[in-house]
Design a protein around this motif. Structure first.
Motif, mmCIF file in Angstrom:
data_model
loop_
_atom_site.group_PDB
_atom_site.id
_atom_site.type_symbol
_atom_site.label_atom_id
_atom_site.label_comp_id
_atom_site.label_asym_id
_atom_site.label_seq_id
_atom_site.Cartn_x
_atom_site.Cartn_y
_atom_site.Cartn_z
ATOM 1 N N SER A 1 13.668 65.795 61.489
ATOM 2 C CA SER A 1 13.784 66.682 62.641
ATOM 3 C C SER A 1 15.219 67.168 62.829
ATOM 4 C CB SER A 1 13.312 65.952 63.903
ATOM 5 O OG SER A 1 13.475 66.757 65.041
ATOM 6 N N ILE B 1 4.934 68.274 61.955
ATOM 7 C CA ILE B 1 5.448 69.373 62.790
ATOM 8 C C ILE B 1 6.885 69.717 62.389
ATOM 9 C CG2 ILE B 1 6.119 70.003 65.146
ATOM 10 C CD1 ILE B 1 3.661 68.358 66.092
ATOM 11 N N SER B 2 7.706 68.694 62.169
ATOM 12 C CA SER B 2 9.106 68.923 61.803
ATOM 13 C C SER B 2 9.247 69.555 60.421
ATOM 14 C CB SER B 2 9.888 67.606 61.848
ATOM 15 O OG SER B 2 9.958 67.098 63.155
ATOM 16 N N PHE C 1 9.916 56.207 62.630
ATOM 17 C CA PHE C 1 10.716 56.900 63.647
ATOM 18 C C PHE C 1 12.059 57.347 63.079
ATOM 19 C CE2 PHE C 1 7.932 53.885 65.894
ATOM 20 C CZ PHE C 1 7.209 54.775 66.666
ATOM 21 N N ASN D 1 11.398 60.365 60.752
ATOM 22 C CA ASN D 1 11.081 61.554 61.547
ATOM 23 C C ASN D 1 12.322 62.128 62.225
ATOM 24 O OD1 ASN D 1 8.400 61.431 60.882
ATOM 25 N ND2 ASN D 1 7.714 60.550 62.827
ATOM 26 N N ASN E 1 3.260 61.247 59.786
ATOM 27 C CA ASN E 1 2.355 61.323 60.930
ATOM 28 C C ASN E 1 2.471 62.711 61.570
ATOM 29 O OD1 ASN E 1 4.764 61.256 62.360
ATOM 30 N ND2 ASN E 1 4.464 59.193 63.179
ATOM 31 N N LYS E 2 1.896 62.866 62.708
ATOM 32 C CA LYS E 2 1.879 64.159 63.397
ATOM 33 C C LYS E 2 3.295 64.717 63.596
ATOM 34 C CE LYS E 2 0.790 65.955 68.024
ATOM 35 N NZ LYS E 2 0.041 65.686 69.289
ATOM 36 N N VAL E 3 4.207 63.889 64.058
ATOM 37 C CA VAL E 3 5.588 64.330 64.308
ATOM 38 C C VAL E 3 6.256 64.768 63.011
ATOM 39 C CG1 VAL E 3 7.856 63.610 65.155
ATOM 40 C CG2 VAL E 3 5.782 62.836 66.332
ATOM 41 N N THR E 4 6.019 64.027 61.938
ATOM 42 C CA THR E 4 6.581 64.370 60.631
ATOM 43 C C THR E 4 6.125 65.763 60.212
ATOM 44 O OG1 THR E 4 6.142 62.050 60.052
ATOM 45 C CG2 THR E 4 7.018 63.477 58.321
ATOM 46 N N ASN F 1 16.015 71.039 62.874
ATOM 47 C CA ASN F 1 16.552 71.662 64.092
ATOM 48 C C ASN F 1 17.903 72.316 63.874
ATOM 49 O OD1 ASN F 1 14.316 70.825 65.543
ATOM 50 N ND2 ASN F 1 15.295 68.964 66.312
#
Length: 335
Positions: A31, A62-63, A24, A27, A57-60, A35
């Motif tokens: 992010s 995407i960012s 977390f 990420n 993971n998925k969040v990583t 951003n």
């Protein structure tokens, strides 16, 4: 937590002092950089994360894909794509959307298209992203056909769909298609939405003939609510057409109605001043900035330099350049 900090630098200081980091934390830091438009830093953190034994993971994904797209790092994006395939997450609709958006922003339209058509499931974001890719690269036919396929497939377009596709219509030959899309927008009752209306004003204005500029003004006048983007777009289109009086009248009306022009307003207008016909208006804008005691930052000054160069006034460009308190590589390149 990191995105709520005053700056990414503050977030990084907190991150570096953490005695133990989990997925977390990594990420959030990636992010945060992504951003805030610091894609290269996001990639560095992503690489450090892997060196320290953390699996993305998925969040990583995407960012980091967003970071690769915003900075045009297609080679890095392809490496990330390989990691996605290794984890099997290419089947995840959000990750696939991030992949096709990244490839589109990096100019790899064919790869983006392949990602899109290989998706087992597509949501409205998938369709919007692919339409946006075609629009960014001027592929009007492909964007329009995809909008039709989207509707035939039972996916309802939303305001982002229409804002995306309207960007594809930029020359007089595309006006008929633009009008068809406009009719779809009216049918769905979203023509008064400020974001959609701004895109319509921009589309008609960019298409470059007198009929189109009048259509842009009609949309503008019918807007129940206008923001600074609405005013800036309409003024810029008049300036682009060499209609200085109309542009300046609208700038004054904008201020009378309590909407103050900002840096983006001036840059938008100056970018539109790209030929000798627009020089007089460009000078009016320069005088307006000075007379209103608006201290231009370096970005505005560079836009003024570029405007004078495009309008063929080398002398005015030299005068401004010599008065600038500082210059950067953009300033020197403009000269």
């Amino acid at each position: 937590m990191y995105n709520k900090c005053e700056s990414v630098m503050d977030a990084r200081q907190i991150f570096d002092k953490m005695p133990g980091r989990d997925i977390f934390s990594w990420n959030a830091m990636i992010s945060g950089y992504s951003n805030h438009g610091q894609g290269e830093e996001a990639v560095k953190v992503f690489q450090q994360m892997q060196r320290e034994g953390f699996n993305p993971n998925k969040v990583t994904f995407i960012s980091i894909l967003r970071a690769c797209g915003s900075t045009g790092m297609v080679a890095c994006g392809k490496l990330v794509h390989g990691l996605v395939l290794n984890t099997g997450l290419e089947q995840d609709v959000a990750v696939a959307n991030a992949l096709l958006s990244m490839y589109g922003k990096c100019g790899s339209v064919e790869i983006a298209r392949k990602v899109f058509y290989m998706m087992p499931v597509r949501d409205v974001i998938s369709w919007n992203a692919m339409i946006a890719v075609y629009a960014w690269h001027g592929q009007v036919k492909e964007a329009t056909e995809l909008l039709l396929k989207m509707q035939q497939g039972g996916v309802e377009p939303n305001r982002i769909t229409f804002v995306s596709i309207l960007r594809a219509f930029t020359v007089p030959e595309t006006v008929p298609l633009g009008k068809l899309v406009h009719a779809h927008i009216i049918d769905r009752g979203i023509d008064r939405d400020v974001m959609v209306a701004n895109a319509l004003v921009s589309m008609y204005g960019k298409c470059g003939n007198n009929g189109s500029i009048e259509a842009a003004r009609k949309v503008f006048d019918m807007m129940p609510k206008r923001n600074v983007v609405s005013w800036s777009t309409m003024i810029a289109r008049y300036a682009q057409q060499g209609r200085d009086n109309k542009a300046f009248e609208l700038l004054q009306q904008m201020q009378l109605e309590g909407v103050l022009p900002d840096k983006v307003t001036f840059i938008s207008i100056l970018i539109a001043c790209c030929n000798r016909a627009a020089l007089a208006f460009g000078k009016l804008i320069h005088a307006h900035i000075i007379n209103n005691r608006t201290v231009p930052d370096l970005v505005v000054e560079n836009a003024l330099l570029t405007m004078y160069g495009r309008c063929g006034s080398v002398l005015d460009a030299c005068r401004l350049f010599n008065k600038m308190t500082r210059q950067n590589v953009v300033s020197w390149t403009a000269m």
